[in-house]
Design a protein around this motif. Structure first.
Motif, short mmCIF file in Angstrom:
data_model
loop_
_atom_site.label_atom_id
_atom_site.label_comp_id
_atom_site.label_asym_id
_atom_site.label_seq_id
_atom_site.Cartn_x
_atom_site.Cartn_y
_atom_site.Cartn_z
N UNK A 97 0.79 -1.22 0.00
CA UNK A 97 0.00 0.00 0.00
C UNK A 97 0.82 1.28 0.00
N UNK A 98 2.14 1.16 0.01
CA UNK A 98 2.99 2.34 0.05
C UNK A 98 2.92 3.17 -1.24
N UNK A 99 2.72 2.52 -2.38
CA UNK A 99 2.59 3.27 -3.63
C UNK A 99 1.33 4.13 -3.55
N UNK A 100 0.22 3.52 -3.16
CA UNK A 100 -1.03 4.26 -3.02
C UNK A 100 -0.88 5.38 -1.99
N UNK A 101 -0.27 5.08 -0.87
CA UNK A 101 -0.11 6.08 0.19
C UNK A 101 0.74 7.26 -0.28
N UNK A 102 1.76 6.98 -1.06
CA UNK A 102 2.61 8.05 -1.58
C UNK A 102 1.83 8.94 -2.54
N UNK A 103 0.99 8.34 -3.36
CA UNK A 103 0.16 9.12 -4.27
C UNK A 103 -0.81 10.00 -3.49
N UNK A 107 -2.55 1.63 -14.52
CA UNK A 107 -2.48 0.69 -13.41
C UNK A 107 -1.04 0.43 -13.05
N UNK A 108 -0.73 0.49 -11.77
CA UNK A 108 0.64 0.26 -11.30
C UNK A 108 0.61 -0.97 -10.39
N UNK A 109 1.56 -1.88 -10.60
CA UNK A 109 1.63 -3.07 -9.75
C UNK A 109 3.04 -3.28 -9.20
N UNK A 110 3.09 -3.97 -8.07
CA UNK A 110 4.36 -4.37 -7.48
C UNK A 110 4.20 -5.76 -6.88
N UNK A 111 5.17 -6.61 -7.13
CA UNK A 111 5.19 -7.94 -6.53
C UNK A 111 6.65 -8.34 -6.35
N UNK A 112 6.99 -8.78 -5.14
CA UNK A 112 8.38 -9.09 -4.90
C UNK A 112 8.62 -9.76 -3.56
N UNK A 113 9.89 -9.85 -3.22
CA UNK A 113 10.31 -10.49 -1.98
C UNK A 113 11.10 -9.45 -1.17
N UNK A 114 10.46 -8.89 -0.16
CA UNK A 114 11.07 -7.83 0.64
C UNK A 114 12.00 -8.37 1.72
N UNK A 115 11.84 -9.64 2.10
CA UNK A 115 12.73 -10.25 3.08
C UNK A 115 12.23 -10.06 4.51
N UNK A 116 12.97 -10.47 5.48
CA UNK A 116 14.34 -10.96 5.33
C UNK A 116 14.43 -12.40 4.83
N UNK A 156 14.13 -5.09 4.95
CA UNK A 156 12.75 -5.13 4.43
C UNK A 156 12.21 -3.73 4.14
N UNK A 157 12.38 -2.83 5.09
CA UNK A 157 11.87 -1.47 4.92
C UNK A 157 12.54 -0.76 3.74
N UNK A 158 13.83 -0.96 3.59
CA UNK A 158 14.58 -0.33 2.50
C UNK A 158 14.14 -0.88 1.15
N UNK A 159 13.96 -2.17 1.06
CA UNK A 159 13.50 -2.78 -0.20
C UNK A 159 12.12 -2.23 -0.57
N UNK A 160 11.23 -2.17 0.40
CA UNK A 160 9.87 -1.67 0.12
C UNK A 160 9.89 -0.20 -0.28
N UNK A 161 10.71 0.61 0.38
CA UNK A 161 10.81 2.03 0.03
C UNK A 161 11.38 2.21 -1.37
N UNK A 162 12.44 1.47 -1.69
CA UNK A 162 13.04 1.56 -3.02
C UNK A 162 12.06 1.10 -4.09
N UNK A 163 11.31 0.05 -3.80
CA UNK A 163 10.32 -0.45 -4.77
C UNK A 163 9.23 0.59 -5.01
N UNK A 164 8.79 1.25 -3.96
CA UNK A 164 7.76 2.28 -4.09
C UNK A 164 8.26 3.45 -4.94
N UNK A 165 9.44 3.94 -4.62
CA UNK A 165 10.01 5.07 -5.37
C UNK A 165 10.23 4.70 -6.83
N UNK A 166 10.76 3.52 -7.07
CA UNK A 166 11.03 3.07 -8.44
C UNK A 166 9.73 2.89 -9.20
#
Length: 158
Positions: free
Chosen positions: A21-27, A87-96, A129-139
């Motif tokens: 939900x970080x992409x939506x929240x940033x918007x 439409x914007x999507x994200x799917x990945x492995x944030x870890x750890x 985990x937090x860094x991966x999610x933040x980078x994914x959102x920005x990207x």
């Protein structure tokens, strides 16, 4: 992103897994977001991806949730479910954990649906985990802006 979409009179919807939900929240943190943002779906489970976005069970079984194919179907499903042009999507492995040699922690697929096309970007981020999610959102937002400009014109009048 909000100004770009508003200038072109476009609406956006998001479908997120690893970004939660970080992409939506940033918007929606940007004033005027209500002019362009229709909905954001956090589809963390495969069942939710199928039910809410129309991701095919066969896609998830064959390629997995973290794949170009799933990111594409998520981006299409986000736009279709909202009647949005983007439409914007994200799917990945944030870890750890959760990574494998084929799909390591930090692997994220981003999809952007624009005017019947889907653009995909494979990313491999480093950090916790937090860094991966933040980078994914920005990207994802930067990538989506570039896709919108490519498809709908740089100036908004093309």
């Amino acid at each position: 992103m909000v100004a770009l979409l508003r200038q072109r009179q476009l609406h956006v919807a998001t479908a997120e897994s690893c970004t939660g939900g970080q992409i939506a929240a940033t918007i929606v943190n940007v004033p005027g977001a209500s002019w362009v943002f229709d909905q954001g779906l956090v589809t963390y489970s495969n069942e939710a991806k199928e039910r809410l976005l129309g991701v095919r069970h066969e896609t998830l079984e064959t390629y997995g949730a973290v794949s170009a194919q799933t990111a594409e179907e998520m981006a299409r499903g986000a736009a279709a479910s909202a009647g949005a042009q983007v439409g914007i999507s994200s799917t990945g492995i944030a870890g750890p954990d959760g990574g494998t040699p084929e799909k390591p922690v930090g692997l994220v697929w981003i999809g952007c649906f624009c005017r019947d096309q889907v653009f995909l970007r494979k990313c491999l981020f480093e950090g916790d985990r937090e860094t991966v999610r933040r980078q994914a959102t920005e990207t994802a937002l930067e990538f989506a802006a570039a896709c919108v400009q490519e498809v709908f014109g740089k100036s908004g009048t093309e």
